[in-house]
Design a protein around this motif. Sequence first.
Motif, mmCIF file in Angstrom:
data_model
loop_
_atom_site.group_PDB
_atom_site.id
_atom_site.type_symbol
_atom_site.label_atom_id
_atom_site.label_comp_id
_atom_site.label_asym_id
_atom_site.label_seq_id
_atom_site.Cartn_x
_atom_site.Cartn_y
_atom_site.Cartn_z
ATOM 1 N N ASP A 113 45.181 26.469 36.496
ATOM 2 C CA ASP A 113 44.674 25.895 37.755
ATOM 3 C C ASP A 113 45.101 26.774 38.933
ATOM 4 O O ASP A 113 46.031 27.571 38.815
ATOM 5 C CB ASP A 113 45.206 24.466 37.948
ATOM 6 C CG ASP A 113 44.469 23.471 37.065
ATOM 7 O OD1 ASP A 113 43.377 23.815 36.563
ATOM 8 O OD2 ASP A 113 44.993 22.355 36.872
ATOM 9 N N GLU A 114 44.389 26.560 40.056
ATOM 10 C CA GLU A 114 44.592 27.474 41.179
ATOM 11 C C GLU A 114 44.875 26.739 42.490
ATOM 12 O O GLU A 114 44.314 25.677 42.751
ATOM 13 C CB GLU A 114 43.328 28.329 41.371
ATOM 14 C CG GLU A 114 43.049 29.246 40.190
ATOM 15 C CD GLU A 114 41.637 29.790 40.158
ATOM 16 O OE1 GLU A 114 41.328 30.522 39.182
ATOM 17 O OE2 GLU A 114 40.831 29.479 41.063
ATOM 18 N N ILE A 116 44.913 27.713 46.699
ATOM 19 C CA ILE A 116 44.513 28.737 47.670
ATOM 20 C C ILE A 116 45.443 28.662 48.877
ATOM 21 O O ILE A 116 45.617 27.584 49.468
ATOM 22 C CB ILE A 116 43.050 28.509 48.137
ATOM 23 C CG1 ILE A 116 42.087 28.687 46.954
ATOM 24 C CG2 ILE A 116 42.692 29.473 49.272
ATOM 25 C CD1 ILE A 116 40.619 28.390 47.299
ATOM 26 N N LYS A 141 45.742 32.026 44.841
ATOM 27 C CA LYS A 141 44.680 32.868 45.432
ATOM 28 C C LYS A 141 44.954 32.973 46.933
ATOM 29 O O LYS A 141 45.374 31.988 47.557
ATOM 30 C CB LYS A 141 43.308 32.224 45.223
ATOM 31 C CG LYS A 141 42.923 32.035 43.755
ATOM 32 C CD LYS A 141 42.372 33.326 43.211
ATOM 33 C CE LYS A 141 41.631 33.143 41.904
ATOM 34 N NZ LYS A 141 40.291 32.603 42.040
ATOM 35 N N PHE A 160 36.895 29.681 45.784
ATOM 36 C CA PHE A 160 36.846 28.407 45.044
ATOM 37 C C PHE A 160 36.264 28.605 43.644
ATOM 38 O O PHE A 160 35.307 29.348 43.454
ATOM 39 C CB PHE A 160 36.014 27.377 45.812
ATOM 40 C CG PHE A 160 36.732 26.817 47.000
ATOM 41 C CD1 PHE A 160 37.542 25.700 46.882
ATOM 42 C CD2 PHE A 160 36.630 27.437 48.241
ATOM 43 C CE1 PHE A 160 38.224 25.199 47.984
ATOM 44 C CE2 PHE A 160 37.306 26.953 49.345
ATOM 45 C CZ PHE A 160 38.103 25.824 49.211
ATOM 46 N N SER A 161 36.890 27.939 42.682
ATOM 47 C CA SER A 161 36.356 27.930 41.310
ATOM 48 C C SER A 161 36.556 26.520 40.756
ATOM 49 O O SER A 161 37.117 25.659 41.447
ATOM 50 C CB SER A 161 37.113 28.944 40.446
ATOM 51 O OG SER A 161 38.390 28.409 40.100
ATOM 52 N N THR A 164 40.168 25.415 41.037
ATOM 53 C CA THR A 164 40.865 25.208 42.318
ATOM 54 C C THR A 164 41.252 23.741 42.457
ATOM 55 O O THR A 164 40.396 22.863 42.422
ATOM 56 C CB THR A 164 39.961 25.601 43.506
ATOM 57 O OG1 THR A 164 39.433 26.899 43.271
ATOM 58 C CG2 THR A 164 40.749 25.590 44.812
ATOM 59 N N LYS A 165 42.545 23.494 42.647
ATOM 60 C CA LYS A 165 43.008 22.108 42.750
ATOM 61 C C LYS A 165 43.493 21.742 44.143
ATOM 62 O O LYS A 165 43.548 20.563 44.503
ATOM 63 C CB LYS A 165 44.145 21.864 41.737
ATOM 64 C CG LYS A 165 43.667 21.872 40.298
ATOM 65 C CD LYS A 165 42.842 20.626 39.996
ATOM 66 C CE LYS A 165 41.855 20.801 38.871
ATOM 67 N NZ LYS A 165 42.419 21.099 37.579
ATOM 68 N N VAL A 167 44.075 23.447 48.439
ATOM 69 C CA VAL A 167 44.192 24.501 49.456
ATOM 70 C C VAL A 167 45.425 24.160 50.280
ATOM 71 O O VAL A 167 45.619 22.995 50.655
ATOM 72 C CB VAL A 167 42.948 24.545 50.373
ATOM 73 C CG1 VAL A 167 43.163 25.529 51.532
ATOM 74 C CG2 VAL A 167 41.706 24.914 49.568
ATOM 75 N N ALA A 189 36.624 22.887 51.804
ATOM 76 C CA ALA A 189 37.355 22.503 50.584
ATOM 77 C C ALA A 189 36.809 21.188 50.034
ATOM 78 O O ALA A 189 36.621 21.038 48.815
ATOM 79 C CB ALA A 189 38.849 22.380 50.889
ATOM 80 N N VAL A 194 38.042 19.565 46.768
ATOM 81 C CA VAL A 194 39.436 20.011 46.726
ATOM 82 C C VAL A 194 40.178 19.492 47.968
ATOM 83 O O VAL A 194 39.698 19.656 49.089
ATOM 84 C CB VAL A 194 39.493 21.558 46.692
ATOM 85 C CG1 VAL A 194 40.930 22.060 46.812
ATOM 86 C CG2 VAL A 194 38.839 22.087 45.420
#
Length: 404
Positions: A113-114, A116, A141, A160-161, A164-165, A167, A189, A194
């Motif tokens: 998971d990501e 930002i 990211k 964003f993908s 993405t969980k 920001v 977002a 997100v």
Amino acid sequence: MYDINKVREDFPILGREVYGKPLVYLDNGATTQKPRMVVDAMVDEYYSVNANVHRGVHFLSQQATELHEGSRETVRRFINARSTNEVIFTRGTTESINLLAFSFGEEFMSEGDEVIVSTMEHHSNIVPWQLLAARKGIAIKVIPMNDQGELLLDEYEKLFSERTKLVSVTHVSNVLGTVNPVKQMIATAHEHGVPVLVDGAQGVPHAAVDVQDLDADFYAFSGHKVYGPTGVGVLYGKEEWLDRLPPYQGGGEMIQTVTFEKTTFNELPFKFEAGTPDYIATTALARALDYVTALGMDNIAAHEHDLTQYAMMRLKEIPNMRLIGEAEHKSSVVSFLVGDIHHFDMGTLLDRLGIAVRTGHHCAQPLMQRLGIEGTVRASFGLYNTRDEVDILVAGVERVSRMF
Ligand code: PMP
């Protein structure tokens, strides 16, 4: 009306001298000075009310609890949260972000998971995510920026993908002064489903913040940067999110029932407030928010905007001046370097003239790497600074520059 002389009288420390020179305090980004009423509130409470909050049946405990919970309501009103359940007291921005990184990470993030963040984050909005990355294998990211110090919103969109969980972005850069378009960034977002955490450490002291208008899911700030005491801060969170997050620390206050087999947790906001809170500091924080509210956040913003514009204009008159951070929307932070004079030398010599500025990387080393520098000299203005003080700064910088 904004009567600067009267305002300055509220801050006893501004009357002192350093090295026989009148103090010119331009390090408000690091911490602000305290008006008399804030310190008085702390002394008064220690002398006449002090008792632990929430658990006591006795008079003092109830009075202390009323003050503490009244402060929560003051914070709620100040940032326009829907409910006091959404106002969690912490030790400051750093703890607020760590709390969220832990609890949100536990519940909603797993390997791959990501999150930002942006190039201009303070370490306190980088390292907690790295700790989470080490624990859970998440990825970080980074939103890039242009040379003026503005985030590239097109690039932001591209980050964003499906993984993405969250920001987590700063409202205002503590180095560049850039005011990020967080409302727009939050809307982006949300289009991706997100949530967003805003680091408001440098936002709250300088302009009115309305968390509902921003539609921020989480918002963090520190008391000491908004004329309140050290050791207290806030994590705002939408109730629907906070309800779903697990506690950050265990202990007293955050529980409903405890057996050795099983513990049930207290309701919001206490679920996130283990242990005795700094209830003296929360009272004083509320007085600080009362103070800036009485002056008017819009008046403060206008006053500081004037100082910042004036400082940038005057500093540019100095040969070999390099201003760092010239975003169109800028708060009251001015970073600079002059020729190849080391920021530390500049800061040290300014100090001898009674001028307090900050030098170094300002806890934003990745931003320094992006700018290709080691550090800056930073003057950051507060509600009590004056154009005369800007003139003293400029004369000081000129004098130091001539010496080299
Ligand atoms: N974020 C930003 C943008 C800051 O400027 C600061 C303080 N310099 C922090 C976070 C951390 O605040 P604190 O040390 O009060 O937790």
